[in-house]
Motif scaffolding. Structure first.
Motif, mmCIF file in Angstrom:
data_model
loop_
_atom_site.group_PDB
_atom_site.id
_atom_site.type_symbol
_atom_site.label_atom_id
_atom_site.label_comp_id
_atom_site.label_asym_id
_atom_site.label_seq_id
_atom_site.Cartn_x
_atom_site.Cartn_y
_atom_site.Cartn_z
ATOM 1 N N LEU A 97 -55.383 46.333 58.762
ATOM 2 C CA LEU A 97 -53.984 45.883 58.826
ATOM 3 C C LEU A 97 -53.777 44.632 57.969
ATOM 4 C CD1 LEU A 97 -51.138 46.151 60.042
ATOM 5 C CD2 LEU A 97 -51.899 44.703 61.922
ATOM 6 N N THR A 98 -54.700 43.666 58.051
ATOM 7 C CA THR A 98 -54.537 42.447 57.238
ATOM 8 C C THR A 98 -54.609 42.790 55.745
ATOM 9 O OG1 THR A 98 -56.891 41.966 57.453
ATOM 10 C CG2 THR A 98 -55.430 40.855 58.999
ATOM 11 N N ALA A 99 -55.424 43.801 55.412
ATOM 12 C CA ALA A 99 -55.493 44.235 54.004
ATOM 13 C C ALA A 99 -54.154 44.827 53.572
ATOM 14 C CB ALA A 99 -56.613 45.247 53.834
ATOM 15 N N LEU A 100 -53.561 45.616 54.454
ATOM 16 C CA LEU A 100 -52.234 46.179 54.163
ATOM 17 C C LEU A 100 -51.207 45.056 54.016
ATOM 18 C CD1 LEU A 100 -50.175 48.521 53.988
ATOM 19 C CD2 LEU A 100 -50.063 48.482 56.486
ATOM 20 N N HIS A 101 -51.292 44.106 54.931
ATOM 21 C CA HIS A 101 -50.386 42.950 54.916
ATOM 22 C C HIS A 101 -50.475 42.230 53.560
ATOM 23 C CE1 HIS A 101 -48.891 39.209 57.357
ATOM 24 N NE2 HIS A 101 -48.232 39.372 56.242
ATOM 25 N N ARG A 102 -51.704 41.979 53.120
ATOM 26 C CA ARG A 102 -51.903 41.270 51.859
ATOM 27 C C ARG A 102 -51.406 42.114 50.684
ATOM 28 N NH1 ARG A 102 -53.788 36.796 51.133
ATOM 29 N NH2 ARG A 102 -54.831 36.688 53.148
ATOM 30 N N ASP A 103 -51.595 43.398 50.781
ATOM 31 C CA ASP A 103 -51.145 44.289 49.705
ATOM 32 C C ASP A 103 -49.623 44.265 49.584
ATOM 33 O OD1 ASP A 103 -52.189 46.371 47.786
ATOM 34 O OD2 ASP A 103 -50.611 47.506 48.825
ATOM 35 N N ILE A 104 -48.954 44.219 50.756
ATOM 36 C CA ILE A 104 -47.489 44.155 50.733
ATOM 37 C C ILE A 104 -47.039 42.874 50.028
ATOM 38 C CG2 ILE A 104 -45.460 43.828 52.216
ATOM 39 C CD1 ILE A 104 -46.830 45.695 54.261
ATOM 40 N N LEU A 105 -47.716 41.780 50.352
ATOM 41 C CA LEU A 105 -47.354 40.498 49.726
ATOM 42 C C LEU A 105 -47.641 40.513 48.233
ATOM 43 C CD1 LEU A 105 -48.569 37.824 52.314
ATOM 44 C CD2 LEU A 105 -46.241 38.550 51.815
ATOM 45 N N ASP A 106 -48.809 41.080 47.862
ATOM 46 C CA ASP A 106 -49.181 41.099 46.448
ATOM 47 C C ASP A 106 -48.186 41.899 45.620
ATOM 48 O OD1 ASP A 106 -51.340 39.573 47.018
ATOM 49 O OD2 ASP A 106 -52.781 41.241 47.086
#
Lengths: 682, 300
Positions: free
Chosen positions: A440-449
């Motif tokens: 989930l945190t990886a997805l979160h970071r991907d959304i931000l990126d």
């Protein structure tokens, strides 16, 4: 025996002769109030038919009736203005201050008189309503578990409901009255008293709304849920309006009393403050717009702040759609330069500061160095505020906790176009496993990126002027919403909300989203066992969702309970084995089922059932996302569940039970019908 | 009774009273006179406990007035602005004050109302300005105060009403030793009733004392030496001339000298005419303010 004056009692808080005199002079005001109350309340009850009386009673007791709601504002305002009016005229002020009472006693006397004037109509209408209520106090014992019980036809208001209404009304009136009295002490004339009473009663809400609005627009990821319900704690009237007209009904149990106590205590603190200020008011200030120089600055700053915000938002709404493609009220896309906001804020601040200065100084000649200095001071404060509110100086937007620090996380996916659920706008995934949380945190970071390219206005598809898009042609929605909430170990949580283009999870975000969608938590959270509960299943019918008229049901389906449970288990087992490629929404559905199930009861943990919180459900409309909790044992909810040829166990089960061929045939028939409809209706 | 020491009061930074001092003897009638804007109303409001002094003391019977309900119980203040009473009838206002003041004298109230022939059931807003003053005077006097403070109470009253007002004041002073502090522009009337006088100018007390003591030693003379220009050089050098006006061959002088000095002047200078006339408060006021500027003439 003649009344004794306060000099014999230096600490006396009020003078009986002054209270009596105030009541003698101003009795028509509560009389008019009581007349309006009685005409709108008990008199209407008398005229109402038996069947309607109960509804009328509920309307009154929840302060839904316009007269009842207005009285909560108008009555305390008038009651605060009349007894304190002498403070706003030089002649009257001279006479009253020459009387043998201290200023504290005078304040106490006027305050008490005002309270009596404000409360009298409420108690009169309470007495008038008594004959129409059920005797007894049963509803104290059986405090409603949710607001909906108020609409239960079997529930007839009794004395306890009247007492609860009295408590709500008295505390609300006390609050509005106390703030209005505070305004009266600061104001130097009656017109300004009224204006300030309005401003001060609204100021907490205005500051909250403005701050919230600015942060919501400028901080990518800011979750509007953070402020959900907060606005109602800023003023009892906002509370009553938010929670269905009754403080007590909104929060059963202990909290309701606590809120009433907090509001009452706040009112008392405000009143004590007003009393202290009243003692410092100089007689020679009577007639001035405000009696303290400091108050003039504060009022000017507050009004200028409101003007600045209103100007900023107005300019955004007027210009943003044409310039940056954001719907009015929408959040700014990441990287957008909100020049409009700053231009509007500057103009709004300048205009409101000039107007306020004109009113407070009672002259049009305000274009001078003093005003410029005031504006400079305000600009400095505003610059700090706007910088903090619009610039991510604290790293808010990029903050993602380390997966090792997270105890649990919740992700809500809104209108994400993946199998198996169709048209199921909110899917809640609860994560506790470290690996799942890391996904989930990886997805979160991907959304931000990828925010610069794929982040869009969060509210855009749901804004009122975009309702036209909510037709069949617009499915799937052009955007997806992600709500992410982390509970940290031994610390505060973190909540974020993102809107991305609909293609994101299937294209540029496929890697990150796919990893998340393949987690065990995702599969478990979205299993039928969790979404509906096997025992709750009541009907499973074949349907087609591509029709212009919404889902079209077939006669085919599984009707026996055990069969349904077995099949649901097969569906869950198949879902568990799917990889993200199998879940992508552009796969061909083999068939789709309308699964009906009993709504979980109100006391059930709503976050684990259906995954739709009430707040969210109202955003998407009851027809699509029905209220997931209910006290009605017959209430039913539905899910649209599509399967592909990857659902091997399920297909095998259908074949084994002889459903498969019939269902394939029925599906083909539904598709044909839909195509024919499309040709006829375009 | 009233003692004001080193009083300072300013409004928005503009000084209204500066190092103001004043003493009012108990049981006397004190007249406060001054030009417009001199600070008379400010002084009265400070004594009435309405305004708060920036500095200095305002004592009534040795006790501060401001925020002192016990002292204010013994005071009755009649303001110049009577708008507060407009919504009241005399009956309602009388009832209110009777509940508020222990020493309320209902019979006296009735007697004054009767004397002025005022309708007690009519709102004061319906009264003429003069009638409203009479009504408020009745409300003040019926409290039987130890000290009555009147801010320009007789301006606007007809001669008969003025006479009645003064009668009640003088009676109260005589019967129970009421102290009266009164501000007015009507110097002739003040002269007839006041025991003491205070002249305030630009926020300072410039002349204060017993009216008789102030006029003692001051004389108004009309002197002529014959035809215009016949006045000898240094004719008035032996006199302490406070003020002099010349009209044709006659000089009007206000001098501060004893009888012997006046007699010496007569014998030595041998004027054709040397008449002594009574000195009015107006003339005393003029002398105290030290000139004949337009501002002072307006007051007179």
């Amino acid at each position: 025996m003649r009344s004794k004056t306060s000099y014999e009692y230096p600490l006396r808080i009020c003078s009986a002769p002054i209270v009596r005199e105030n009541l003698r002079r101003f009795w028509p005001a509560p009389l008019v109030g009581a007349f309006l109350y009685l005409a709108a309340g008990p008199f209407m009850l008398l005229l109402a038919e038996d069947g309607m009386r109960q509804n009328h009673l509920r309307t009154f007791l929840m302060n839904f009736h316009p007269v009842f709601a207005c009285m909560l504002v108008v009555s305390p305002l008038i009651a605060a203005i009349l007894p304190f009016r002498h403070m706003h005229s030089k002649g009257a002020s001279a006479v009253m201050r020459a009387l043998p009472v201290t200023k504290g006693t005078m304040f106490g006397s006027d305050y008490l008189s005002g309270l009596i004037l404000a409360f009298a109509p409420i108690f009169l209408v309470a007495l008038g309503t008594l004959p129409f209520l059920e005797p007894g106090f049963a509803h104290f014992a059986a405090c409603p578990a949710d607001v909906n019980l108020y609409f239960d036809p079997a529930w007839y208001p009794d004395f306890s409901d009247l007492i609860l209404w009295l408590a709500d009304s008295v505390v609300t009136v006390l609050f509005v009255f106390s703030v209005a009295v505070f305004a009266g002490v600061i104001a130097g004339n009656t017109a300004m008293h009224l204006l300030l009473a309005g401003l001060l009663n609204c100021i907490a809400g205005i500051i909250f709304a403005v701050t919230f609005g600015i942060v919501n627009r400028f901080f990518y990821g800011f979750s509007p849920d953070v402020g959900a319900g907060m606005e109602s704690f800023l003023h009892p009237l906002a509370f009553l309006m938010t929670y269905g007209g009754s403080v007590n009904m909104a929060f059963p149990g202990k909290l309701d009393a606590l809120i009433l106590v907090v509001y009452a205590a706040t009112a008392i603190i405000v009143s004590v403050g007003a009393c202290i200020l009243c003692r410092a008011v100089k007689a020679e200030r009577a007639g001035d717009p405000v009696v303290f120089r400091g108050a003039a600055y504060i009022v000017t700053f507050l009004v200028t702040f409101v003007g600045m915000s209103a100007g900023g938002f107005l300019f955004c709404d007027m210009l943003e759609e044409s310039q940056v493609g954001v719907a009015p009220g929408g959040v700014w896309p990441p990287g957008a330069v909100p020049v409009n906001f700053y231009v509007g804020a500057f103009l709004g601040a300048a205009i409101s500061l000039l107007l306020t200065t004109m009113v407070l100084r009672r002259t049009f000649k305000v274009f001078n160095a003093r005003t410029l200095k005031d504006f400079g001071c305000f600009a400095l404060v505003a610059a700090v505020f706007l910088t903090l509110a619009t610039t991510d100086v604290t790293g808010f937007e990029r903050r993602i906790p380390d997966a090792r620090e997270i105890k649990s996380a919740t992700a809500e996916l809104i209108s994400v176009n993946v199998f198996p659920y169709q048209w199921n706008f909110v899917q809640t995934v609860l994560l506790t496993d470290r690996e799942d949380i890391a996904a989930l945190t990886a997805l979160h970071r991907d959304i931000l990126d990828k925010a610069d390219a794929y982040g869009v206005a969060r509210t855009e598809p749901y804004a009122s002027d975009r309702d036209a898009q909510l037709d069949a042609d617009s499915f799937p929605f052009p955007t997806n919403d992600f709500y992410i909430q982390y509970e940290k170990i031994g610390g505060f949580g973190l909540r974020r909300s993102y809107t991305v283009e609909a293609s994101y999870p299937l294209t540029v975000g496929a890697d990150a989203f796919g990893r998340f969608a393949e987690t065990r938590a995702y599969k478990q959270s979205l299993s039928l066992a969790n979404m509906a509960g096997y025992e709750n299943l009541t009907e499973l019918t074949l349907c087609h969702i591509e029709s212009q008229f919404g889902p079209v049901l077939s006669q085919s389906g599984i009707s026996d309970k055990n069969g349904m449970i077995e099949f649901a288990k097969c569906l869950d087992a198949d879902f568990e084995t799917l990889d993200f490629d199998d879940m992508k929404g552009d796969n061909q559905a083999l068939m789709t089922f309308l699964i009906e199930y009993r709504a979980p009861k109100a006391e059930t943990d709503e976050s684990m059932r259906g995954g739709v919180s009430q707040v969210r459900a109202t955003r998407f409309g009851q027809a699509i996302a029905p209220n997931p909790v209910s006290n009605d044992p017959d209430a039913r909810l539905t899910l649209l569940y599509s399967i592909t040829d990857k659902y091997e166990r399920s297909v095998a089960w259908l074949k084994e039970r002889g459903y498969y061929d019939g269902m394939i045939k029925a599906t083909a028939e539904l598709v044909r019908e839909a195509e024919a409809e499309a040709q006829i209706y375009g | 009774m009233i003692d004001i020491r080193k009083l300072h009061k300013s409004f928005d930074g503009v000084p209204a009273l500066n190092n103001f001092e004043m003493k009012v003897r108990g049981g006397s009638i004190y007249g406060l006179v001054g030009t417009n804007g001199a600070g008379k109303t400010t002084v009265l409001q400070l004594i009435g406990g309405i305004l708060k002094a920036d500095d200095g003391k305002v004592l009534v019977d040795g006790r501060p007035v401001y925020e002192n309900a016990a002292v204010k119980e013994k005071l009755a203040f009649v303001p110049d602005d009577l708008s507060f009473f407009s919504p009241y009838t005399l009956r309602d206002a009388g009832r209110f004050f009777s509940e508020l003041y222990r020493d309320w004298d209902g019979k006296l109230f009735d007697a004054i109302i009767e004397q002025f022939q005022l309708d007690r059931k009519r709102r004061l807003s319906k009264f003429s300005k003069g009638m409203r003053k009479q009504a408020v005077f009745a409300l003040a006097l019926a409290r039987t105060p130890a000290c009555l403070i009147l801010d320009e109470p007789i301006d606007g009253l007809d001669p008969s009403a003025r006479k009645t007002v003064w009668k009640y004041i003088v009676d109260a002073v005589a019967d129970r030793g009421m102290t009266t502090l009164i501000s007015s522009h009507n110097l002739r009337e003040m002269e007839g009733f006041c025991d003491s006088i205070g002249v305030i100018h630009r926020g300072r007390m410039i002349l204060e004392g017993d009216l008789h003591a102030l006029t003692t030693g001051m004389h108004k003379l009309q002197v002529s030496f014959g035809q215009s220009g016949a006045r000898p050089e240094g004719a008035y050098d032996a006199l302490h001339v406070m003020h002099m006006e010349t009209g044709g061959s006659v000089d009007s002088l206000i001098v501060q000298n004893d009888e012997a000095a006046l007699e010496r002047f007569r014998k030595e200078k041998k004027p054709l005419i040397c008449d002594r006339l009574p000195l009015t408060l107006e003339e005393l006021f003029l002398c105290a303010l030290g000139g004949e500027n337009d501002e002072i003439k307006d007051v007179l």
